[in-house]
Design an enzyme around this catalytic site. Structure first.
Site, mmCIF file in Angstrom:
data_model
loop_
_atom_site.group_PDB
_atom_site.id
_atom_site.type_symbol
_atom_site.label_atom_id
_atom_site.label_comp_id
_atom_site.label_asym_id
_atom_site.label_seq_id
_atom_site.Cartn_x
_atom_site.Cartn_y
_atom_site.Cartn_z
ATOM 1 N N CYS A 76 0.865 -1.184 0.000
ATOM 2 C CA CYS A 76 0.000 0.000 0.000
ATOM 3 C C CYS A 76 0.896 1.227 0.000
ATOM 4 O O CYS A 76 1.763 1.369 0.879
ATOM 5 C CB CYS A 76 -0.910 -0.025 1.230
ATOM 6 S SG CYS A 76 -1.843 1.497 1.491
ATOM 7 N N HIS A 165 -4.017 -2.403 -10.882
ATOM 8 C CA HIS A 165 -4.787 -1.169 -11.047
ATOM 9 C C HIS A 165 -5.372 -1.092 -12.450
ATOM 10 O O HIS A 165 -4.722 -1.444 -13.434
ATOM 11 C CB HIS A 165 -3.911 0.061 -10.807
ATOM 12 C CG HIS A 165 -3.439 0.173 -9.404
ATOM 13 N ND1 HIS A 165 -4.158 0.821 -8.427
ATOM 14 C CD2 HIS A 165 -2.322 -0.317 -8.799
ATOM 15 C CE1 HIS A 165 -3.504 0.737 -7.277
ATOM 16 N NE2 HIS A 165 -2.393 0.058 -7.483
ATOM 17 N N GLU A 214 -10.837 1.009 -3.963
ATOM 18 C CA GLU A 214 -9.760 0.089 -3.650
ATOM 19 C C GLU A 214 -10.279 -1.323 -3.422
ATOM 20 O O GLU A 214 -11.283 -1.531 -2.738
ATOM 21 C CB GLU A 214 -8.995 0.555 -2.405
ATOM 22 C CG GLU A 214 -8.189 1.820 -2.622
ATOM 23 C CD GLU A 214 -7.140 2.024 -1.548
ATOM 24 O OE1 GLU A 214 -6.352 1.081 -1.302
ATOM 25 O OE2 GLU A 214 -7.122 3.105 -0.939
ATOM 26 N N CYS A 223 -5.048 6.832 -2.505
ATOM 27 C CA CYS A 223 -4.385 5.556 -2.779
ATOM 28 C C CYS A 223 -3.053 5.870 -3.442
ATOM 29 O O CYS A 223 -3.022 6.374 -4.573
ATOM 30 C CB CYS A 223 -5.255 4.677 -3.679
ATOM 31 S SG CYS A 223 -4.464 3.117 -4.156
ATOM 32 N N GLY A 226 -2.242 3.724 -6.467
ATOM 33 C CA GLY A 226 -3.171 4.135 -7.519
ATOM 34 C C GLY A 226 -2.743 5.425 -8.192
ATOM 35 O O GLY A 226 -2.875 5.581 -9.411
#
Length: 279
Positions: A76, A165, A214, A223, A226
């Site tokens: 993350c 993604h 997410e 994010c 992202g």
């Protein structure tokens, strides 16, 4: 009854419970317990629980994370910035650089003098088999490819930053109904391991607005991976520059896709409060 000390941090509103797990390679709580801890009505509340574990293969530390639904992502981006701040606080360090082992590979966050954290996120993975997705053959890139989700067809670009993604460029990001369309992208059969989905509105070449759904957490305020994937997708499709500011509901991230291949993410990671868990 077991008690555990914790600290809560957020990266642009993407919030996490951080646990000092340096004495053991096994997470201190189970995925089921993490789900309870993240409950915003009956727990502390958060998008995930992050564990600071001993390093592996010459790294300083290992990062693992359980999402608010108990699932475990590869890594993350906002979380690793919070982990770097957490480690620096535990070690009493002002400026520090760490090599962090994650399920997505080794990441290198650097705590800067202004309090922000810059992370070398490594090189993006672009082949369909690396996402994974069945939108194209495994050895091909998925760039601006049509995908029917809900009642319309979207043009999508897929990027892995160690986690998957799907990036969609739209005219008005505020008009997207995330709660409705986000789960349909996440669970689309073309994404066998589910997917994180970013909707991007280009303001100018070096500035974009982003909203995200997410995988395992739903709509969040930010994010990091992202944002990185979105700039990579923007470069591949000609929508944005290699150095771009990404505006998220929780604030801004500075993203650079260097000519050498690595993606760099710079942004804040903020301490919220500390406490003791009783399990």
């Amino acid at each position: 009854m077991t008690t555990l000390d914790f600290q809560k941090y957020h990266g642009l509103g993407n919030d996490f419970i951080l646990l000092d797990n340096r004495h053991s390679h096994d997470p201190l709580v189970t995925p089921e317990q993490a789900e309870q801890i993240c409950d915003r009505n009956f727990g502390i509340g958060g998008d995930g629980v992050i564990f600071l574990l001993p390093g592996q293969d010459g790294t300083d530390y290992t990062m693992r994370i359980f999402n608010s639904d108990g699932s475990e992502p590869e890594m993350c981006g906002n979380g690793i910035r919070c982990l770097a701040q957490f480690a620096a606080q535990l070690n009493g360090q002002e400026d520090a650089t760490y090599r962090i082992h994650t399920l997505a590979g080794v990441m290198t966050p650097q705590r800067q003098a202004d309090g922000r954290v810059k992370v070398d996120m490594g090189e993006p993975r672009l082949l369909a088999g690396q996402i994974p997705t069945t939108l194209k053959p495994e050895s091909e890139k998925v760039v601006d490819v049509p995908l029917t989700v809900g009642d319309r067809t979207w043009n999508v670009t897929t990027v892995s930053m160690g986690n998957p993604h799907c990036v969609v460029f739209v005219d008005d990001v505020a008009a997207i109904s995330l709660a409705e369309i986000g789960p349909q992208f996440e669970h689309h059969p073309q994404f066998p391991q589910r997917i994180n989905t970013e909707f991007i509105e280009v303001t100018q070449g070096n500035y974009v607005k982003m909203r995200v759904w997410e995988r395992g957490a739903g709509a969040t305020l930010a994010c990091g991976t992202g944002a990185c994937a979105s700039v990579v997708a923007g470069v591949l499709t000609g929508h944005c520059d290699r150095s771009t500011t990404v505006e998220l509901p929780g604030g801004n991230l500075e993203i650079e896709w260097s000519n050498q291949g690595s993606v760099y993410m710079t942004g804040p990671a903020t301490f919220v409060f500390s406490g003791t868990l009783r399990l």
